[in-house]
Design an enzyme around this catalytic site. Structure first.
Site, PDB file in Angstrom:
ATOM      1  N   LYS A   9      72.947 -23.237 -15.625  1.00 19.03           N
ATOM      2  CA  LYS A   9      72.714 -22.010 -16.388  1.00 19.03           C
ATOM      3  C   LYS A   9      71.662 -22.264 -17.486  1.00 19.03           C
ATOM      4  O   LYS A   9      71.316 -23.425 -17.773  1.00 19.03           O
ATOM      5  CB  LYS A   9      74.047 -21.539 -16.982  1.00 19.03           C
ATOM      6  N   TYR A  49      77.613 -12.058 -10.185  1.00 19.25           N
ATOM      7  CA  TYR A  49      78.860 -11.974 -10.941  1.00 19.25           C
ATOM      8  C   TYR A  49      79.590 -10.650 -10.716  1.00 19.25           C
ATOM      9  O   TYR A  49      80.426 -10.250 -11.522  1.00 19.25           O
ATOM     10  CB  TYR A  49      78.575 -12.196 -12.429  1.00 19.25           C
ATOM     11  N   ASN A 112      78.991 -22.559 -20.619  1.00 24.56           N
ATOM     12  CA  ASN A 112      79.649 -23.651 -19.875  1.00 24.56           C
ATOM     13  C   ASN A 112      78.743 -24.327 -18.838  1.00 24.56           C
ATOM     14  O   ASN A 112      79.217 -24.954 -17.894  1.00 24.56           O
ATOM     15  CB  ASN A 112      80.983 -23.183 -19.290  1.00 24.56           C
ATOM     16  N   HIS A 115      77.334 -23.261 -12.894  1.00 25.81           N
ATOM     17  CA  HIS A 115      78.154 -22.465 -11.977  1.00 25.81           C
ATOM     18  C   HIS A 115      78.357 -23.231 -10.684  1.00 25.81           C
ATOM     19  O   HIS A 115      77.453 -23.920 -10.212  1.00 25.81           O
ATOM     20  CB  HIS A 115      77.455 -21.134 -11.652  1.00 25.81           C
ATOM     21  N   GLU A 126      77.020 -16.740  -1.733  1.00 20.36           N
ATOM     22  CA  GLU A 126      76.119 -17.099  -2.833  1.00 20.36           C
ATOM     23  C   GLU A 126      74.877 -17.839  -2.328  1.00 20.36           C
ATOM     24  O   GLU A 126      73.768 -17.597  -2.820  1.00 20.36           O
ATOM     25  CB  GLU A 126      76.883 -17.926  -3.875  1.00 20.36           C
TER      26      GLU A 126
HETATM   27  N1  UDP Z   1      83.061 -16.192 -18.771  1.00 18.77           N
HETATM   28  C1  UDP Z   1      82.949 -15.854 -20.095  1.00 18.77           C
HETATM   29  N2  UDP Z   1      84.085 -15.531 -20.808  1.00 18.77           N
HETATM   30  C2  UDP Z   1      85.306 -15.530 -20.231  1.00 18.77           C
HETATM   31  C3  UDP Z   1      85.419 -15.883 -18.872  1.00 18.77           C
HETATM   32  C4  UDP Z   1      84.279 -16.215 -18.167  1.00 18.77           C
HETATM   33  O1  UDP Z   1      81.843 -15.851 -20.650  1.00 18.77           O
HETATM   34  O2  UDP Z   1      86.295 -15.226 -20.914  1.00 18.77           O
HETATM   35  C5  UDP Z   1      81.851 -16.531 -18.022  1.00 18.77           C
HETATM   36  C6  UDP Z   1      81.639 -18.047 -17.900  1.00 18.77           C
HETATM   37  O3  UDP Z   1      80.225 -18.280 -17.937  1.00 18.77           O
HETATM   38  C7  UDP Z   1      82.162 -18.325 -16.508  1.00 18.77           C
HETATM   39  C8  UDP Z   1      81.738 -17.045 -15.767  1.00 18.77           C
HETATM   40  O4  UDP Z   1      81.950 -16.012 -16.701  1.00 18.77           O
HETATM   41  O5  UDP Z   1      81.598 -19.495 -15.949  1.00 18.77           O
HETATM   42  C9  UDP Z   1      82.483 -16.740 -14.497  1.00 18.77           C
HETATM   43  O6  UDP Z   1      83.871 -16.788 -14.756  1.00 18.77           O
HETATM   44  P1  UDP Z   1      84.851 -17.496 -13.721  1.00 18.77           P
HETATM   45  O7  UDP Z   1      86.233 -17.163 -14.126  1.00 18.77           O
HETATM   46  O8  UDP Z   1      84.433 -17.157 -12.331  1.00 18.77           O
HETATM   47  O9  UDP Z   1      84.614 -19.052 -14.037  1.00 18.77           O
HETATM   48  P2  UDP Z   1      83.931 -20.223 -13.194  1.00 18.77           P
HETATM   49  O10 UDP Z   1      84.123 -19.903 -11.738  1.00 18.77           O
HETATM   50  O11 UDP Z   1      82.479 -20.261 -13.582  1.00 18.77           O
HETATM   51  O12 UDP Z   1      84.657 -21.461 -13.630  1.00 18.77           O
HETATM   52 MG    MG Z   2      83.833 -18.174 -10.647  1.00 16.97          MG
END
Ligand code: UDP
Ligand code: MG
Length: 149
Positions: A9, A49, A112, A115, A126
């Protein structure tokens, strides 16, 4: 052979973590089959997303992903989808184990770093969303017999 989609990211790119992250997946024994640095359009971010579009963090997430360059990648290997998620660590870097990418380099859920596809179906969707067939390279690393029996 299984493939997964990973994207460094904008925070990971800005923080110069591209080399470190690629090194970890190479060192683990996975094979890089697709790689590009790109600006992400709003449309691509919203589609990628889409599953989160009703969530309160969605607008901020789309804004963040489109805010700077992203490194999009496809990695190949046995069990790579689940293993990459383990190498990446928990969504909230504050809960991610040390030794994981998010655990070692992150301190906030909205920053974080990387992805990774979460299942075979999402990996397929994806990869097709981010890469054309011609952008993916099928190849056999010559050291494979030292990684796999
Ligand atoms: N995210 C966020 N706040 C939250 C939850 C998710 O900003 O409370 C963002 C974060 O960048 C995360 C992405 O949304 O990586 C997608 O969320 P997901 O639950 O799919 O997490 P991942 O699969 O990336 O671990
Ligand atoms: Mg996810």
């Amino acid at each position: 052979m299984e493939r997964t989609f990973l994207a460094i990211k904008p925070d990971g790119v800005q923080r110069k973590l591209v080399g470190e992250i690629i090194r970890r997946f190479e060192a683990k024994g996975f094979t890089l089959v697709g790689l590009k640095l790109m600006s992400v359009s709003k449309a691509l971010a919203e589609e990628h997303y889409g599953v989160h579009k009703e969530r309160p963090f969605f607008p901020g997430l789309v804004e963040f992903i489109t805010s700077g360059p992203v490194v999009a990648m496809v990695w190949e290997g046995e069990g790579v989808i689940a293993a990459a998620r383990k190498l990446i660590g928990a969504t909230n870097p504050l809960n991610a184990e040390p030794g994981t990418i998010r655990g070692d380099f992150g301190a906030n859920i909205g920053r974080n770093i990387i992805h990774g596809s979460d299942a075979p179906e999402t990996a397929q969707t994806e990869i097709a969303l981010w890469f054309t067939e011609e952008e993916l390279v099928s190849w056999q690393p010559t050291l494979m017999s030292w990684i796999h029996e």
